[in-house]
Design a protein around this motif. Structure first.
Motif, short mmCIF file in Angstrom:
data_model
loop_
_atom_site.label_atom_id
_atom_site.label_comp_id
_atom_site.label_asym_id
_atom_site.label_seq_id
_atom_site.Cartn_x
_atom_site.Cartn_y
_atom_site.Cartn_z
N ARG A 52 0.81 -1.36 -0.04
CA ARG A 52 -0.02 0.19 0.01
C ARG A 52 0.81 1.36 0.05
N PRO A 53 2.00 1.40 0.78
CA PRO A 53 2.80 2.80 0.52
C PRO A 53 3.29 2.94 -0.71
N LEU A 54 3.79 2.00 -1.54
CA LEU A 54 4.29 2.30 -2.64
C LEU A 54 2.93 2.60 -3.65
N ALA A 55 1.84 2.02 -3.67
CA ALA A 55 0.62 2.37 -4.20
C ALA A 55 0.17 3.61 -4.16
N ILE A 56 0.28 4.27 -2.94
CA ILE A 56 -0.11 5.67 -2.47
C ILE A 56 0.79 6.62 -3.16
N VAL A 57 2.32 6.25 -3.19
CA VAL A 57 3.03 7.14 -4.00
C VAL A 57 2.71 6.96 -5.43
N THR A 58 2.50 5.93 -6.12
CA THR A 58 2.17 6.07 -7.44
C THR A 58 0.89 6.71 -7.89
N LEU A 59 -0.16 6.64 -6.89
CA LEU A 59 -1.47 7.26 -7.11
C LEU A 59 -1.14 8.82 -6.90
N VAL A 60 -0.17 9.25 -5.92
CA VAL A 60 0.09 10.76 -5.96
C VAL A 60 0.90 11.07 -7.40
N VAL A 61 1.64 10.26 -7.79
CA VAL A 61 2.49 10.75 -9.00
C VAL A 61 1.32 10.79 -10.11
N GLY A 62 0.47 9.84 -10.18
CA GLY A 62 -0.50 9.83 -11.13
C GLY A 62 -1.32 10.95 -11.05
N ALA A 63 -1.59 11.51 -9.92
CA ALA A 63 -2.58 12.74 -9.88
C ALA A 63 -1.72 14.04 -10.07
N LEU A 64 -0.48 14.17 -9.78
CA LEU A 64 0.13 15.27 -9.88
C LEU A 64 0.71 15.37 -11.53
N LEU A 65 1.11 14.25 -12.08
CA LEU A 65 1.63 14.30 -13.46
C LEU A 65 0.75 15.10 -14.32
N PRO A 66 -0.32 15.15 -14.57
CA PRO A 66 -1.09 15.89 -15.53
C PRO A 66 -0.71 17.31 -15.56
N TYR A 67 -0.58 17.92 -14.42
CA TYR A 67 -0.51 19.45 -14.26
C TYR A 67 0.86 19.71 -14.42
N VAL A 68 1.84 18.95 -14.10
CA VAL A 68 3.13 19.05 -14.33
C VAL A 68 3.16 19.14 -16.08
N ALA A 69 2.61 17.93 -16.61
CA ALA A 69 3.00 17.73 -18.05
C ALA A 69 2.19 19.04 -18.80
N VAL A 70 1.13 19.60 -18.21
CA VAL A 70 0.57 20.80 -19.08
C VAL A 70 1.41 21.78 -18.94
N VAL A 71 1.98 21.97 -17.76
CA VAL A 71 2.96 23.33 -17.56
C VAL A 71 4.20 23.19 -18.42
N ILE A 72 4.63 21.95 -18.68
CA ILE A 72 5.86 21.69 -19.25
C ILE A 72 5.55 21.94 -20.63
N ALA A 73 4.47 21.29 -21.08
CA ALA A 73 4.06 21.50 -22.58
C ALA A 73 3.71 22.77 -23.09
N ASN A 74 3.34 23.68 -22.09
CA ASN A 74 2.86 24.94 -22.59
C ASN A 74 4.00 25.98 -22.21
N ALA A 75 5.30 25.62 -21.86
CA ALA A 75 6.32 26.47 -21.24
C ALA A 75 6.79 27.33 -22.36
N GLY A 76 6.37 27.18 -23.71
CA GLY A 76 6.84 28.12 -24.62
C GLY A 76 8.15 27.41 -25.19
N ARG A 77 8.29 28.52 -26.30
CA ARG A 77 9.55 28.15 -27.29
C ARG A 77 10.90 28.19 -26.42
N GLU A 78 11.96 27.41 -26.82
CA GLU A 78 13.02 27.42 -26.09
C GLU A 78 13.93 28.98 -26.10
N ASN A 79 14.39 29.34 -25.29
CA ASN A 79 15.46 30.41 -25.28
C ASN A 79 16.72 30.01 -25.46
#
Length: 118
Positions: A52-79
């Motif tokens: 269960r502790p490892l499952a909770i960690v994977t659940l948190v990663v699965g919940a936070l990753l969409p937000y992080v992925a959208v921020v990274i994808a919309n970060a803009g062009r490289e400088n």
């Protein structure tokens, strides 16, 4: 003798990648992030009754990753970290030496001929 124009010379090595390549790279990063999220959610389901502790960690990663992925994808062009100047100064041509180094002939002067009073 033709008069040469001083043309501007531009350097293109510091150019950014094309817009289509930039969008393709962002889409690729987003898809990879979503694949990792899918794997973490599946691991949560598989590990829930086993570890269960490892499952909770994977659940948190699965919940936070969409937000992080959208921020990274919309970060803009490289400088470019330190883009080179796009203008290169034309080469400096060596100048002719000063006029006083050339010996002036005795018989011709700008104010008239020299009179020899010997």
């Amino acid at each position: 003798m033709r008069k040469q124009r001083e043309a501007e010379v531009f350097r293109i090595t510091g150019a950014r990648q094309g817009l289509a390549d930039d969008v393709r790279g962002r889409q690729r990063r987003y898809v990879i992030s979503m694949l990792i999220r899918t794997l973490s959610v599946l691991l949560t389901v598989v590990l829930w009754n086993v570890q269960r502790p490892l499952a909770i960690v994977t659940l948190v990663v699965g919940a936070l990753l969409p937000y992080v992925a959208v921020v990274i994808a919309n970060a803009g062009r490289e400088n470019a970290p330190s883009a080179p100047s796009s203008f290169i100064e034309p080469p400096v041509r060596p100048a002719i030496g000063p006029a006083d180094t050339v010996p002036e002939p005795r018989h011709s002067r700008p104010d008239g001929p020299v009179a020899d009073h010997s």
